[in-house]
Every structure is written in structure tokens, then in C-alpha cells.
Design a protein around this motif. Sequence first.
Motif, mmCIF file in Angstrom:
data_model
loop_
_atom_site.group_PDB
_atom_site.id
_atom_site.type_symbol
_atom_site.label_atom_id
_atom_site.label_comp_id
_atom_site.label_asym_id
_atom_site.label_seq_id
_atom_site.Cartn_x
_atom_site.Cartn_y
_atom_site.Cartn_z
ATOM 1 N N ARG A 46 0.817 -1.207 0.000
ATOM 2 C CA ARG A 46 0.000 0.000 0.000
ATOM 3 C C ARG A 46 0.859 1.270 0.000
ATOM 4 N N TRP A 47 2.005 1.220 0.675
ATOM 5 C CA TRP A 47 2.882 2.383 0.785
ATOM 6 C C TRP A 47 3.782 2.574 -0.435
ATOM 7 N N LYS A 48 3.806 1.607 -1.322
ATOM 8 C CA LYS A 48 4.800 1.592 -2.395
ATOM 9 C C LYS A 48 4.790 2.872 -3.236
ATOM 10 N N TYR A 49 3.589 3.377 -3.540
ATOM 11 C CA TYR A 49 3.510 4.528 -4.448
ATOM 12 C C TYR A 49 2.990 5.800 -3.774
ATOM 13 N N LEU A 50 2.712 5.726 -2.478
ATOM 14 C CA LEU A 50 2.179 6.914 -1.809
ATOM 15 C C LEU A 50 3.127 8.106 -1.902
ATOM 16 N N TRP A 51 4.427 7.849 -1.802
ATOM 17 C CA TRP A 51 5.394 8.943 -1.803
ATOM 18 C C TRP A 51 5.401 9.711 -3.130
ATOM 19 N N THR A 52 4.927 9.067 -4.203
ATOM 20 C CA THR A 52 4.931 9.727 -5.517
ATOM 21 C C THR A 52 3.862 10.804 -5.617
ATOM 22 N N TYR A 53 3.043 10.949 -4.570
ATOM 23 C CA TYR A 53 2.036 12.007 -4.532
ATOM 24 C C TYR A 53 2.417 13.106 -3.538
ATOM 25 N N ALA A 54 3.661 13.095 -3.081
ATOM 26 C CA ALA A 54 4.122 14.102 -2.117
ATOM 27 C C ALA A 54 3.922 15.508 -2.692
ATOM 28 N N SER A 55 3.497 16.424 -1.836
ATOM 29 C CA SER A 55 3.184 17.777 -2.314
ATOM 30 C C SER A 55 4.372 18.733 -2.240
ATOM 31 N N ASN A 56 5.482 18.294 -1.633
ATOM 32 C CA ASN A 56 6.675 19.137 -1.530
ATOM 33 C C ASN A 56 7.843 18.481 -2.261
ATOM 34 N N LEU A 57 8.287 19.123 -3.333
ATOM 35 C CA LEU A 57 9.436 18.631 -4.091
ATOM 36 C C LEU A 57 10.627 19.534 -3.776
ATOM 37 N N ASN A 58 11.335 19.200 -2.710
ATOM 38 C CA ASN A 58 12.455 20.014 -2.246
ATOM 39 C C ASN A 58 13.765 19.326 -2.617
ATOM 40 N N PHE A 59 14.418 19.851 -3.664
ATOM 41 C CA PHE A 59 15.679 19.286 -4.146
ATOM 42 C C PHE A 59 16.858 20.159 -3.715
ATOM 43 N N ASP A 60 16.832 20.623 -2.485
ATOM 44 C CA ASP A 60 17.937 21.414 -1.939
ATOM 45 C C ASP A 60 19.044 20.458 -1.491
#
Length: 324
Positions: A46-60
Motif C-alpha cells: 500500500r505504501w509503495k507509491y504513496l510517496w509519488t504524490y508528495a506535495s513538496n518537491l524540495n531538491f535542496d
Amino acid sequence: MSSSNIRDKDEALKDWVSRLPDDILVNIISRLTLKEAARTSVLSSRWKYLWTYASNLNFDASKLLVNVYEETIEEERLRYMCWVNKVLESHKSLSVNEFIIVFDLDDSHESNISHWVYTAISKRAQKFELNLFPALCWPPASGIYEFSQGCYDYLKSPCGLSRVKSLRFLYFDTVNVTEEILEFFINNCPNLDDLRVGRSDNLLRLKVVGSLLQLKCLHIDHCNNLEELEISCPSLLSFKYFGPEIKLHVKNVPQLVDVLIGGGHGIGKGKVIGPIVNYFPQLKTLELHVELNEEILQFPECDLPELRHLMFMLVHLIVAASLV
């Protein structure tokens, strides 16, 4: 062990977090770093793809640059670009709260950077930061990345116009942007309340003018070819300028309370400070970075009834002369 104790132990061992709705789990994941968020994919199917919907894309990844050397910088750049592109290929959410790029990149990486600009706008980012400040030398060996005409044309298209309206925070550092591009953002992003620009050689003039603007913060830093800046913005709270002497025009800023001025010759002579002296009585914070000499230390006579913080940063210029 009694049956009631066994039931209590089983209840304690249950994974209550995974029972939460997907939108709540995604909200939790969005508070992690991207690398931490990606690691949650191994918890269960269930958790496998949840992270791909993250609302913060911080590439610092600026911390990686602390110990970087000239012989390894290109390898680090390639690794960084691969990481960003890999995450974006997997990311499925149509909108994000923030899209942040912070790393040492230059004009030789134009195709990747422009792709990220497209992506940030297409995902309706509310906060967009593009900070390419070099770790080793200034100016960058291959030149400063220039905001491309293709990106600008996309912004002006019906699709771009509809998606850029979500923008609230915009920060360009070591990115060459023109007056035309910045004024496009200012005039077409009704929710934009924070604009920051640093180290843009292409910026010669800028108008931040409009009774309907919602802009609260305007920071201009080391744009060394800037000649003229015009501000008329009733919502503006904070104005910070650090750079060369410019023609500064300021009016209709009734809410301005935070000012920092510094960097250029003649700042203390009134050429930059002069236009904002009329607003000194309403200021709560005032910082002046000036050269140490008699003329500059002649502070204008005025009342400062609201002032809570005053700072003078005095720079003593040392001039070396050789005797022959």
C-alpha cells in the motif's frame, strides 16, 4: 497470559497509521525529505507509491557542496540531475506546494533546468525556488543559466497562464532573467506575495507597479547591471535591496515596515535612501549597509516612532597605494 492481555497486546501491535486515509498519509509523507519519503515505499504494497504524490518537491542539496572539489563537481552535478529527473519521472501528483532546486549548475545544463521550470509551472507550484549559486567560483565557468525563450513562451500560452496563477513565492538566484520575464510574473500571478531575485546580470530595469498587486516582500540582491527600480505597491511590507547605486522610485507603499539597503556607492548620500525617507516614520525595521566615511554618516533628520530594530553595517574600504 489471559485472553484479555493477549487482545491488548495485539491491539498495541496493530499498524494504526496504515489505516489512515491516503490523503492523510500523503500529507504526512510530504513533511519528510524526498529521500525519506521514497524509503516509505518498502513498508508495504500500500505504501509503495504513496510517496509519488508528495506535495513538496524540495531538491535542496546545497549541503553536499560544502566539501566539493573542482575535480569532483561535474560528477556531483550529474548525480544531482539524475536524482531530480528520477523523482520527477515517478511523481504522479498534478499539483505541488513547493518545487525547490538548489545546487551548483550553470548554462551547460540548460536542457535539464528548463525542463524543471516547465515541470514546476505545470504542477501549479505555489512556491518555486531556482537557486544555482556556484560552490567553487564566480562567475560560473560555463555562464549563468538564462531563463529560456521557450520557457517564457510556455508561460504566455493559455496553458501556462492558467497554471502560473497558483504561484505565491518566487525566488531566482544566479539565474539570468529580464525585466520582461519578471514583470510577467508580477502582473499575471494574482497570489504572488514574495519575489526575490539575486545575481541576475540581464536585469536592467524593473517595475513593481499596480494597485491590485498582493506582493508583500520584494528582495533584490547583487543584480549588478540593474539601473532603475520603480515601486508602487500598496501591499508591500518588506523591501530589501543590496547592490550598485540605482535610480530608485518609491511611492504608494503605505504598509512598508521592513527596509534593508546596502551595497552600492552613494547609498548613504541619499541616491537610494532618499526615495524612502518619507516612509521612515512607519518603519519597524531598518538596516543600512554603508561605507565608513563622514558624508555617508549624515543620517537624514526624521522621526522614527515605530522603529524596533535599527542596524548600521559599516564597511571600511582600505585603499592600497604603492610608492615608486
